[in-house]
Design a protein around this motif. Structure first.
Motif, PDB file in Angstrom:
ATOM      1  N   VAL A   1       0.844  -1.188   0.000  1.00 14.03           N
ATOM      2  CA  VAL A   1       0.000   0.000   0.000  1.00 14.03           C
ATOM      3  C   VAL A   1       0.886   1.248   0.000  1.00 14.03           C
ATOM      4  O   VAL A   1       1.850   1.339   0.760  1.00 14.03           O
ATOM      5  CB  VAL A   1      -0.929  -0.017   1.242  1.00 14.03           C
ATOM      6  CG1 VAL A   1      -1.665   1.291   1.392  1.00 14.03           C
ATOM      7  CG2 VAL A   1      -1.910  -1.170   1.135  1.00 14.03           C
TER       8      VAL A   1
ATOM      9  N   TYR B   1      -2.942   6.001   1.322  1.00 13.83           N
ATOM     10  CA  TYR B   1      -3.587   5.612   2.583  1.00 13.83           C
ATOM     11  C   TYR B   1      -2.647   5.952   3.739  1.00 13.83           C
ATOM     12  O   TYR B   1      -1.905   5.097   4.218  1.00 13.83           O
ATOM     13  CB  TYR B   1      -3.906   4.113   2.578  1.00 13.83           C
ATOM     14  CG  TYR B   1      -4.824   3.714   1.450  1.00 13.83           C
ATOM     15  CD1 TYR B   1      -6.189   3.903   1.551  1.00 13.83           C
ATOM     16  CD2 TYR B   1      -4.318   3.174   0.272  1.00 13.83           C
ATOM     17  CE1 TYR B   1      -7.031   3.557   0.509  1.00 13.83           C
ATOM     18  CE2 TYR B   1      -5.148   2.819  -0.765  1.00 13.83           C
ATOM     19  CZ  TYR B   1      -6.503   3.011  -0.641  1.00 13.83           C
ATOM     20  OH  TYR B   1      -7.329   2.661  -1.669  1.00 13.83           O
TER      21      TYR B   1
ATOM     22  N   TRP C   1      -2.922   3.707   7.006  1.00 20.19           N
ATOM     23  CA  TRP C   1      -2.878   2.242   6.922  1.00 20.19           C
ATOM     24  C   TRP C   1      -1.668   1.766   6.128  1.00 20.19           C
ATOM     25  O   TRP C   1      -1.259   2.390   5.167  1.00 20.19           O
ATOM     26  CB  TRP C   1      -4.144   1.709   6.252  1.00 20.19           C
ATOM     27  CG  TRP C   1      -5.352   1.970   7.079  1.00 20.19           C
ATOM     28  CD1 TRP C   1      -6.190   3.041   6.980  1.00 20.19           C
ATOM     29  CD2 TRP C   1      -5.846   1.165   8.138  1.00 20.19           C
ATOM     30  NE1 TRP C   1      -7.175   2.948   7.925  1.00 20.19           N
ATOM     31  CE2 TRP C   1      -6.991   1.808   8.652  1.00 20.19           C
ATOM     32  CE3 TRP C   1      -5.438  -0.036   8.709  1.00 20.19           C
ATOM     33  CZ2 TRP C   1      -7.726   1.284   9.702  1.00 20.19           C
ATOM     34  CZ3 TRP C   1      -6.170  -0.548   9.756  1.00 20.19           C
ATOM     35  CH2 TRP C   1      -7.295   0.102  10.241  1.00 20.19           C
TER      36      TRP C   1
ATOM     37  N   GLY D   1      -0.113  -2.054   4.395  1.00 20.45           N
ATOM     38  CA  GLY D   1      -0.626  -3.364   4.039  1.00 20.45           C
ATOM     39  C   GLY D   1      -0.196  -3.821   2.664  1.00 20.45           C
ATOM     40  O   GLY D   1       0.653  -3.218   2.025  1.00 20.45           O
TER      41      GLY D   1
ATOM     42  N   SER E   1      -6.953  -7.521   0.292  1.00 14.75           N
ATOM     43  CA  SER E   1      -5.950  -6.670   0.929  1.00 14.75           C
ATOM     44  C   SER E   1      -5.867  -7.030   2.396  1.00 14.75           C
ATOM     45  O   SER E   1      -6.865  -7.357   3.032  1.00 14.75           O
ATOM     46  CB  SER E   1      -6.284  -5.191   0.749  1.00 14.75           C
ATOM     47  OG  SER E   1      -7.511  -4.886   1.347  1.00 14.75           O
TER      48      SER E   1
ATOM     49  N   ASN F   1      -4.506  -5.273   5.747  1.00 16.66           N
ATOM     50  CA  ASN F   1      -4.139  -3.924   6.187  1.00 16.66           C
ATOM     51  C   ASN F   1      -3.946  -3.870   7.701  1.00 16.66           C
ATOM     52  O   ASN F   1      -4.614  -4.577   8.434  1.00 16.66           O
ATOM     53  CB  ASN F   1      -5.243  -2.928   5.806  1.00 16.66           C
ATOM     54  CG  ASN F   1      -5.496  -2.911   4.329  1.00 16.66           C
ATOM     55  OD1 ASN F   1      -4.613  -2.579   3.563  1.00 16.66           O
ATOM     56  ND2 ASN F   1      -6.677  -3.315   3.921  1.00 16.66           N
TER      57      ASN F   1
END
Length: 51
Positions: A24, A29, A32, A34, A45, A47
């Motif tokens: 990610v 994001y 978060w 992930g 996903s 996360n």
């Protein structure tokens, strides 16, 4: 931590490959971290909250 399954065509990180994995992006994001994993027509996903 969360795990979300969805159709791969709805992935925030589309890929032409039938199998793909991507970390990610913190710009997309910020809260978060992930992985986004694509396995054919299904993506998921994993996360977790950034420290």
């Amino acid at each position: 931590m969360s795990i979300v399954f969805y159709p791969s065509n709805l992935s925030p990180y589309p890929s032409a490959s039938p199998m793909a994995a991507r970390r990610v992006d913190p710009k997309d994001y910020p809260q978060w971290d992930g992985l986004v994993i694509k396995l054919g027509p299904v993506a998921f996903s994993v996360n977790w909250r950034r420290p």
